[in-house]
Scaffold this active site. Structure first.
Site, short mmCIF file in Angstrom:
data_model
loop_
_atom_site.label_atom_id
_atom_site.label_comp_id
_atom_site.label_asym_id
_atom_site.label_seq_id
_atom_site.Cartn_x
_atom_site.Cartn_y
_atom_site.Cartn_z
N THR A 282 14.55 -16.08 28.19
CA THR A 282 15.41 -17.59 28.12
C THR A 282 16.80 -16.99 27.71
O THR A 282 16.96 -15.95 27.38
CB THR A 282 14.95 -18.34 27.06
N ASP A 283 17.61 -17.97 28.07
CA ASP A 283 19.01 -17.82 27.31
C ASP A 283 18.72 -18.11 26.14
O ASP A 283 17.84 -18.55 25.50
CB ASP A 283 20.08 -18.71 28.19
N ALA A 284 19.88 -17.94 25.28
CA ALA A 284 19.80 -17.88 23.75
C ALA A 284 19.26 -19.27 23.58
O ALA A 284 19.67 -20.49 24.11
CB ALA A 284 21.27 -17.91 23.33
#
Length: 580
Positions: A282-284
């Site tokens: 995932t992104d942050a």
């Protein structure tokens, strides 16, 4: 399900045996811990050891400090982890993403402005060497977004451009450079940013393309990168509604999720249609594009259930770990999905030979290797990148060349973001500009903005008046021969669109001077500032506020070297007056 013998892992039977035996030996807590990538901001070794012992995390990323400190930090990570750790860095522009003092080479936008892919290769080469030297093994790059919307400032300088073939060429060159140092690489941000102007730190992004159009643009880019063997892909907090509707007929609008939480986009589209066999992260997870989509207790296991293999960053470690564990125990994450994710995580580690390096004690390289950080070879690459990328967008009034021989007395503005963004200190770029202007031979008067005056003298009526009263125009024209305006604006996770901002209302910075003296505008960051200064007749995109870039821009403006960079229509922001 993953096939560890195939692209991008290519594991041997012995490697696969290590993966399977490791999974079989793990407790449930150790399995869940492997799903997380920790962001280490505190750098408290006692606390970090406790986290490793208790939560068994699979990966780390960190905030930058000098190279030697990062090296010791990364050594500590590996020495206190039962299973080798993936240590990631964000090297979008060069080794400066791996450590303080690392070499900035060029932004993706600067790479895209050149006439070949050698600059992108140099960025990757320097990124890989300097990241490997401090003990990293995973680079969160390249950016594979397409900048179709000139208003988008999230990937404005992080995208190679809007032409899919240009992006593919440069992204592959970047990957070649990184891989020379043996790091894993990661394409981002699937399913693709650059269509709208919103920041996923603040709101869920939406890629509005129809399916066929997406297939021939973003989908084409990702398919090319997948076929070339990219090891990991970062899912963005970006929805792709038309594909969600196609893959889930009858889906309600309120159920359309960002890719990080959308199984139809990760499992069906990315893994199924595009054939990606590698690791998805995932992104942050502290970005509002994810946090506002559903309760945190559902987001955390929901991302893994959707097909992501690793979860980037904790909010509260104990709480998020508990959410993930609960999601596994109550069936949101099935046994099959967990095992598949673990195979991909450990498979990536095995493909990097981390398990073998752990046995040999070579997970962290020799400290002498830090000598490559900021070395002469890398600085030469940065200089070459500046030479090839700095772009003359327009010079319709034929103000160039300007030199100290013809325009000795220069007045220079540096238009900066508010000082709170630099801890209430003066913009260091202003000093760089002054030094380089004077080195070149200009008698330079630096403008004092309202920000500068307030930092020095506080908020007073006098500072306000000094910032808004121009004074006698004829006296200004007698004192100076040329005006330089350096724009050093940058935003992050605070506004959805970053525009040129003057330091105070009715500021003396506003271009009242463009019809009085030759004026040279230079952007040291974003490429779309002509929107806010369409009256500029000479405009240069230089892409970065480094000494090397500033120096070469001044030299090019003087005609000592040619402008080699190119640009597309995005720089004119869809207006007619920006072209005049």
């Amino acid at each position: 399900m993953v096939d560890l013998k195939q692209k991008p892992f290519y594991l041997s039977d012995e490697d696969i045996r290590w993966v399977e035996e490791t999974i079989a030996s793990m407790t449930d807590e150790e399995k869940i811990g492997q799903l997380f990538i920790m962001l280490d901001r505190k750098k408290d070794f006692d606390e970090t050891k406790e986290i490793f012992d208790r939560f068994h995390i699979g990966g780390c990323r960190y905030s930058n400090e000098p190279a030697e400190k990062i090296y010791e930090q990364n050594r500590f990570y590996q020495e206190h982890s039962k299973i080798p750790v993936l240590i990631a860095c964000n090297c979008d522009n060069g080794g400066d993403g791996a450590c303080g003092g690392g070499t900035y080479v060029a932004t993706a936008a600067a790479c895209g402005a050149t006439d070949d892919d050698s600059t992108a290769y140099s960025v990757g080469y320097v990124s890989g060497r300097e990241a490997a030297a401090v003990g990293c093994n995973w680079d969160f790059g390249p950016v594979c977004d397409l900048l179709y919307n000139w208003r988008n400032t999230i990937v404005n300088t992080r995208a190679y451009g809007k032409d899919p073939e240009l992006v593919i060429k440069n992204a592959k060159a970047y990957v070649r450079g990184v891989r020379e140092s043996g790091l894993a690489v990661c394409c981002k941000h699937f399913p693709g940013d650059g269509i709208e102007e919103l920041d996923q730190h603040l709101v869920m992004g939406v890629n509005t393309m129809e399916c066929d159009e997406w297939d021939s643009t973003f989908g084409h880019v990702y398919k090319e990168m997948i076929d070339s063997g990219i090891q990991s892909i970062m899912a963005g907090h970006i929805a792709l509604p038309e594909y969600s509707r196609k893959l889930r007929p009858g889906i309600k609008d309120e159920d359309i999720m960002p890719a990080t939480l959308a199984p139809e986009l990760i499992t069906d589209l990315l893994r199924g249609k595009l054939g990606f066999n590698g690791l998805v992260l995932t992104d942050a997870s502290h970005m509002a594009g994810m946090t506002a989509a559903m309760p945190r207790s559902q987001q955390v296991p929901g991302a893994i259930a959707a097909g992501c293999d690793m979860f980037l960053f904790f909010n509260d470690i104990e709480e998020d770990f508990g959410y993930m564990m609960d999601g596994y125990r109550n069936g949101i994450i099935t046994e099959e999905r967990l095992t598949d994710a673990l195979r991909r995580i450990l498979g990536l580690k095995a493909s990097l030979k981390l398990h073998e390096k752990m046995k040999k004690g070579t997970l962290i390289p020799e400290k002498e290797g830090l000598s490559v950080v900021g070395c002469a070879e890398h600085l030469a690459m940065a200089a070459e990148a500046a030479k090839k990328s700095i772009t003359l967008v327009k010079d319709t009034q034929h103000n160039l060349p300007v030199t100290p021989k013809t325009h000795k007395r220069a007045y220079a503005f540096v238009i900066s973001s508010p000082p709170i963004s630099r801890k209430n200190q003066h913009d260091p770029v202003k000093q760089l500009v002054k030094e380089e202007m004077e080195r070149f031979g200009y008698e330079t008067t630096m403008h004092e903005s309202y920000y500068d005056l307030v930092l020095d003298d506080g908020i007073t009526k006098e500072t306000e008046l000094r910032s808004v009263i121009i004074g006698k125009v004829e006296e200004f024209k007698k004192k100076y021969d040329v005006v330089f305006v350096f724009i050093n604006m940058k935003g992050y996770a605070q506004a959805n669109n970053v525009r040129l901002e003057w330091s105070i209302g009715h500021s003396t910075e506003i271009p009242w001077y463009v019809k009085e003296l030759p004026t040279i505008f230079i952007s040291l960051n974003y490429t779309n500032h002509l929107l806010d200064v369409p009256m500029a007749k000479t405009f240069i995109n230089a892409y970065a506020p480094t000494r090397e870039v500033i120096r070469q821009t001044i030299e090019k403006a003087a005609g000592e070297a040619a402008f080699e960079g190119t640009c597309n229509d995005n720089v004119f922001c869809g207006r007619w007056d920006t072209r005049l």
